[in-house]
Design a protein around this motif. Structure first.
Motif, PDB file in Angstrom:
ATOM      1  N   PHE A 178       4.670   5.457 -15.665  1.00 57.77           N
ATOM      2  CA  PHE A 178       3.761   5.337 -14.519  1.00 57.77           C
ATOM      3  C   PHE A 178       3.073   3.960 -14.517  1.00 57.77           C
ATOM      4  CE2 PHE A 178      -0.630   5.528 -13.068  1.00 57.77           C
ATOM      5  CZ  PHE A 178      -0.490   5.973 -11.762  1.00 57.77           C
ATOM      6  N   TYR A 179       2.500   3.607 -15.674  1.00 54.02           N
ATOM      7  CA  TYR A 179       1.803   2.309 -15.761  1.00 54.02           C
ATOM      8  C   TYR A 179       2.771   1.151 -15.496  1.00 54.02           C
ATOM      9  CZ  TYR A 179      -2.447   4.410 -17.685  1.00 54.02           C
ATOM     10  OH  TYR A 179      -3.590   5.128 -17.854  1.00 54.02           O
ATOM     11  N   GLU A 180       4.008   1.305 -16.031  1.00 56.41           N
ATOM     12  CA  GLU A 180       4.988   0.236 -15.871  1.00 56.41           C
ATOM     13  C   GLU A 180       5.334   0.028 -14.385  1.00 56.41           C
ATOM     14  OE1 GLU A 180       9.071  -0.004 -17.897  1.00 56.41           O
ATOM     15  OE2 GLU A 180       7.566   0.150 -19.508  1.00 56.41           O
ATOM     16  N   GLU A 181       5.515   1.154 -13.678  1.00 63.69           N
ATOM     17  CA  GLU A 181       5.873   1.037 -12.260  1.00 63.69           C
ATOM     18  C   GLU A 181       4.705   0.450 -11.452  1.00 63.69           C
ATOM     19  OE1 GLU A 181       7.723   4.535 -10.509  1.00 63.69           O
ATOM     20  OE2 GLU A 181       7.643   3.578  -8.531  1.00 63.69           O
ATOM     21  N   LEU A 182       3.494   0.877 -11.803  1.00 61.30           N
ATOM     22  CA  LEU A 182       2.323   0.351 -11.099  1.00 61.30           C
ATOM     23  C   LEU A 182       2.200  -1.159 -11.330  1.00 61.30           C
ATOM     24  CD1 LEU A 182      -0.224   0.811  -9.417  1.00 61.30           C
ATOM     25  CD2 LEU A 182      -1.449   1.396 -11.518  1.00 61.30           C
ATOM     26  N   GLU A 183       2.412  -1.544 -12.582  1.00 62.60           N
ATOM     27  CA  GLU A 183       2.348  -2.970 -12.938  1.00 62.60           C
ATOM     28  C   GLU A 183       3.351  -3.776 -12.110  1.00 62.60           C
ATOM     29  OE1 GLU A 183       2.146  -3.534 -17.269  1.00 62.60           O
ATOM     30  OE2 GLU A 183       3.613  -5.117 -16.966  1.00 62.60           O
ATOM     31  N   GLU A 184       4.557  -3.203 -12.014  1.00 61.41           N
ATOM     32  CA  GLU A 184       5.625  -3.902 -11.273  1.00 61.41           C
ATOM     33  C   GLU A 184       5.266  -4.033  -9.777  1.00 61.41           C
ATOM     34  OE1 GLU A 184       9.249  -3.226  -8.914  1.00 61.41           O
ATOM     35  OE2 GLU A 184       9.096  -1.605 -10.410  1.00 61.41           O
ATOM     36  N   ILE A 185       4.668  -2.988  -9.209  1.00 60.47           N
ATOM     37  CA  ILE A 185       4.286  -3.040  -7.780  1.00 60.47           C
ATOM     38  C   ILE A 185       3.209  -4.103  -7.571  1.00 60.47           C
ATOM     39  CG2 ILE A 185       3.189  -1.766  -5.881  1.00 60.47           C
ATOM     40  CD1 ILE A 185       4.425   0.822  -7.055  1.00 60.47           C
TER      41      ILE A 185
ATOM     42  N   VAL B 147       0.846  -1.203   0.000  1.00 62.87           N
ATOM     43  CA  VAL B 147       0.000   0.000   0.000  1.00 62.87           C
ATOM     44  C   VAL B 147       0.885   1.258   0.000  1.00 62.87           C
ATOM     45  CG1 VAL B 147      -1.806   1.252   1.252  1.00 62.87           C
ATOM     46  CG2 VAL B 147      -1.911  -1.239   1.085  1.00 62.87           C
ATOM     47  N   GLU B 148       1.966   1.221   0.761  1.00 64.75           N
ATOM     48  CA  GLU B 148       2.818   2.410   0.803  1.00 64.75           C
ATOM     49  C   GLU B 148       3.559   2.645  -0.501  1.00 64.75           C
ATOM     50  OE1 GLU B 148       4.954   2.863   4.475  1.00 64.75           O
ATOM     51  OE2 GLU B 148       3.059   2.845   5.571  1.00 64.75           O
ATOM     52  N   ARG B 149       3.910   1.562  -1.193  1.00 67.37           N
ATOM     53  CA  ARG B 149       4.576   1.739  -2.502  1.00 67.37           C
ATOM     54  C   ARG B 149       3.610   2.370  -3.498  1.00 67.37           C
ATOM     55  NH1 ARG B 149       7.729  -3.037  -5.206  1.00 67.37           N
ATOM     56  NH2 ARG B 149       8.422  -1.341  -6.527  1.00 67.37           N
ATOM     57  N   VAL B 150       2.353   1.940  -3.437  1.00 66.60           N
ATOM     58  CA  VAL B 150       1.337   2.523  -4.338  1.00 66.60           C
ATOM     59  C   VAL B 150       1.171   4.010  -4.008  1.00 66.60           C
ATOM     60  CG1 VAL B 150      -1.101   2.488  -4.996  1.00 66.60           C
ATOM     61  CG2 VAL B 150       0.116   0.338  -4.718  1.00 66.60           C
ATOM     62  N   GLU B 151       1.060   4.300  -2.716  1.00 69.20           N
ATOM     63  CA  GLU B 151       0.893   5.701  -2.304  1.00 69.20           C
ATOM     64  C   GLU B 151       2.059   6.550  -2.789  1.00 69.20           C
ATOM     65  OE1 GLU B 151       0.345   5.898   1.893  1.00 69.20           O
ATOM     66  OE2 GLU B 151      -1.749   5.321   1.707  1.00 69.20           O
TER      67      GLU B 151
ATOM     68  N   GLU C 183      -5.759  13.475 -15.689  1.00 72.07           N
ATOM     69  CA  GLU C 183      -4.351  13.810 -15.981  1.00 72.07           C
ATOM     70  C   GLU C 183      -3.439  13.593 -14.781  1.00 72.07           C
ATOM     71  OE1 GLU C 183      -4.298  17.667 -17.730  1.00 72.07           O
ATOM     72  OE2 GLU C 183      -5.419  16.942 -19.490  1.00 72.07           O
ATOM     73  N   GLU C 184      -3.972  13.871 -13.583  1.00 69.08           N
ATOM     74  CA  GLU C 184      -3.150  13.774 -12.359  1.00 69.08           C
ATOM     75  C   GLU C 184      -3.143  12.338 -11.817  1.00 69.08           C
ATOM     76  OE1 GLU C 184      -1.676  16.304 -10.516  1.00 69.08           O
ATOM     77  OE2 GLU C 184      -2.087  17.597 -12.250  1.00 69.08           O
ATOM     78  N   PRO C 185      -1.963  11.763 -11.548  1.00 71.50           N
ATOM     79  CA  PRO C 185      -1.943  10.430 -10.935  1.00 71.50           C
ATOM     80  C   PRO C 185      -2.788  10.355  -9.658  1.00 71.50           C
ATOM     81  CG  PRO C 185       0.259  11.046 -11.603  1.00 71.50           C
ATOM     82  CD  PRO C 185      -0.607  12.249 -11.844  1.00 71.50           C
ATOM     83  N   SER C 186      -2.748  11.438  -8.849  1.00 72.79           N
ATOM     84  CA  SER C 186      -3.482  11.366  -7.570  1.00 72.79           C
ATOM     85  C   SER C 186      -4.993  11.198  -7.793  1.00 72.79           C
ATOM     86  CB  SER C 186      -3.201  12.605  -6.720  1.00 72.79           C
ATOM     87  OG  SER C 186      -3.545  13.742  -7.454  1.00 72.79           O
ATOM     88  N   ASP C 187      -5.507  11.651  -8.958  1.00 71.20           N
ATOM     89  CA  ASP C 187      -6.942  11.470  -9.231  1.00 71.20           C
ATOM     90  C   ASP C 187      -7.267  10.023  -9.595  1.00 71.20           C
ATOM     91  OD1 ASP C 187      -7.418  14.105  -8.752  1.00 71.20           O
ATOM     92  OD2 ASP C 187      -7.274  14.726 -10.858  1.00 71.20           O
ATOM     93  N   LEU C 188      -6.214   9.272  -9.917  1.00 69.59           N
ATOM     94  CA  LEU C 188      -6.431   7.882 -10.316  1.00 69.59           C
ATOM     95  C   LEU C 188      -6.439   6.945  -9.098  1.00 69.59           C
ATOM     96  CD1 LEU C 188      -6.821   6.430 -12.979  1.00 69.59           C
ATOM     97  CD2 LEU C 188      -4.363   6.084 -13.132  1.00 69.59           C
ATOM     98  N   GLN C 189      -5.851   7.408  -7.994  1.00 65.91           N
ATOM     99  CA  GLN C 189      -5.724   6.517  -6.824  1.00 65.91           C
ATOM    100  C   GLN C 189      -7.068   5.998  -6.301  1.00 65.91           C
ATOM    101  OE1 GLN C 189      -2.700   7.292  -3.937  1.00 65.91           O
ATOM    102  NE2 GLN C 189      -3.999   6.572  -2.274  1.00 65.91           N
TER     103      GLN C 189
ATOM    104  N   PHE D  83       1.841   7.252  -6.521  1.00 63.11           N
ATOM    105  CA  PHE D  83       0.824   8.244  -6.884  1.00 63.11           C
ATOM    106  C   PHE D  83       1.214   9.655  -6.454  1.00 63.11           C
ATOM    107  CE2 PHE D  83      -1.786   4.502  -7.555  1.00 63.11           C
ATOM    108  CZ  PHE D  83      -2.536   4.878  -8.661  1.00 63.11           C
ATOM    109  N   SER D  84       1.986   9.784  -5.376  1.00 65.37           N
ATOM    110  CA  SER D  84       2.353  11.145  -4.972  1.00 65.37           C
ATOM    111  C   SER D  84       3.615  11.620  -5.697  1.00 65.37           C
ATOM    112  CB  SER D  84       2.522  11.228  -3.456  1.00 65.37           C
ATOM    113  OG  SER D  84       3.574  10.384  -3.074  1.00 65.37           O
ATOM    114  N   ARG D  85       4.508  10.683  -6.054  1.00 63.92           N
ATOM    115  CA  ARG D  85       5.782  11.065  -6.677  1.00 63.92           C
ATOM    116  C   ARG D  85       5.628  11.402  -8.148  1.00 63.92           C
ATOM    117  NH1 ARG D  85       8.737   7.178  -8.529  1.00 63.92           N
ATOM    118  NH2 ARG D  85       7.865   5.680  -7.063  1.00 63.92           N
ATOM    119  N   ARG D  86       4.863  10.589  -8.867  1.00 62.85           N
ATOM    120  CA  ARG D  86       4.732  10.796 -10.319  1.00 62.85           C
ATOM    121  C   ARG D  86       3.850  12.010 -10.604  1.00 62.85           C
ATOM    122  NH1 ARG D  86       7.953   7.731 -13.857  1.00 62.85           N
ATOM    123  NH2 ARG D  86       8.469   5.811 -12.755  1.00 62.85           N
TER     124      ARG D  86
END
Ligand SMILES: Nc1nc2c(ncn2[C@@H]2O[C@H](COP(=O)(O)OP(=O)(O)OP(=O)(O)O)[C@@H](O)[C@H]2O)c(=O)[nH]1
Length: 335
Positions: free
Chosen positions: A51-58, A34-38, A86-92, A41-44
């Protein structure tokens, strides 16, 4: 204090204890996944291929399972296009909704019990997954519900398995029916079924050997056990539970496939969730197997085996996200 108030307080403190067990048991998954996902979303700053690649890997790293991850990413991409996000945080919140939907599915119907008389539960699984331990904890769980429980030491193959089951029987305060190491497990079952019927037992929990090396022998042995059980109690076994070790990740899925429908599995017990940060295996299991997770192992103590509860599971992992979603809802209602 009135009787009803005391009862209500006792029920809510029991519910709180279960909530805490789930929270503690899933703390590794929460801290890592959960913290890696958080963090992502805050870093990107934008939703791009990286972004998608890192999410997939997590997600894959948390053992959510490749097929499920591919579908999740595809659905997220579609939502991004549809809602012009557009914003990663809106996708969380969208990702959390999707994960919650995958986890919730069907409610846990609990153990299938005989309408009257003896209920027979067969417990299968390969060596070392936590089978014996789970039988002991299950005995404690059923006993605390007022059931008279007995154990059958059907793992006559592994050195020490009978003694280990006896130790759990003592700890849980239930009788154990055994024969010598190396004897025929079907004969142990025969003895245990008779003893259970004579002593008015409600639930007989049967341990079985878990030698992985020889699948044909294992299945033959199980079939012989089934025949003995059915001769004594025609509608039994009422449950055939496969124990899987959450720390073995995708291996657990292939074990479930090995035991497949031929062994008449009715449900799963997923142990050692507390020892892994890859609790995403529950999502993979729910999506890829047609079997319900009936119990989860959240620690080594007697009451650390809990009936799987998707609300508790989701709450233990994502309560922070759910709370902030509610804050957003409340704020938008006010404005
Ligand atoms: N942390 C943790 N440890 C567990 C859990 N369930 C089982 N264990 C541990 O896993 C180890 C193996 O458990 P066993 O019950 O001996 O495994 P088993 O499947 O019966 O082994 P076989 O009899 O060889 O099939 C033990 O050290 C248990 O204490 C759990 O939910 N959490």
């Amino acid at each position: 204090m009135s009787f009803f108030k005391r009862l209500k307080d006792s029920i809510s403190s029991k519910a709180e204890a279960v909530t805490n067990k789930f929270k503690e048991g899933l703390s590794k998954t929460r801290d890592v996944f959960v913290e890696r996902v958080e963090d992502l979303f805050s870093r990107r700053k934008k939703i791009d291929e990286d972004f998608y690649e890192e999410l997939e890997e997590i997600l894959i790293g948390a053992d959510v399972g490749v097929n499920v991850v591919m579908k999740l990413i595809e659905d997220l991409r579609a939502e991004v296009r549809k809602r012009k996000i557009e914003e990663p945080s809106d996708l969380q919140p969208i990702l959390s909704e999707m994960l919650i939907a995958l986890l919730k599915g069907e409610e846990n119907a609990g153990l299938q019990m005989a309408p009257s008389g003896l209920t027979v539960i067969l417990v299968v699984g390969v060596n070392g997954v936590g089978k014996t331990t789970s039988i002991g904890k299950l005995a404690h769980h059923l006993k605390s519900q007022g059931k008279k429980v007995m154990l059958a030491a059907g793992d006559t193959f592994r050195a020490g398995a009978i003694e280990q089951l006896e130790a759990w029987g003592q700890r849980a305060g239930v009788d154990v029916i055994k024969q010598q190491s190396g004897s025929d497990p079907a004969a142990v079952m025969f003895d245990a079924l008779h003893a259970a019927k004579n002593r008015g037992v409600d639930v007989l929990l049967c341990d079985t050997a878990g030698r992985l090396q020889n699948k044909v022998n294992l299945m033959e042995e199980l079939n012989k056990i089934y025949r003995v059980i059915r001769r004594e109690v025609p509608e039994a076994p009422h449950e055939v539970l496969l124990v899987l070790d959450a720390t073995t990740g995708q291996n657990a899925l292939s074990q479930a496939k090995m035991f497949d429908e031929k062994s008449g599995l009715t449900g799963l017990v997923l142990t050692k969730l507390d020892s892994t940060s890859k609790g995403g295996i529950v999502v993979a299991i729910r999506q890829e197997l047609k079997l319900p997770v009936k119990f989860v192992g959240l620690g080594e103590k007697m009451d650390d085996l809990q009936p799987f509860d998707s609300d508790q599971f989701v709450n233990a992992l994502f309560s922070k996200w759910i709370a902030s979603d509610n804050d957003v809802d409340a704020a938008s209602e006010k404005s």
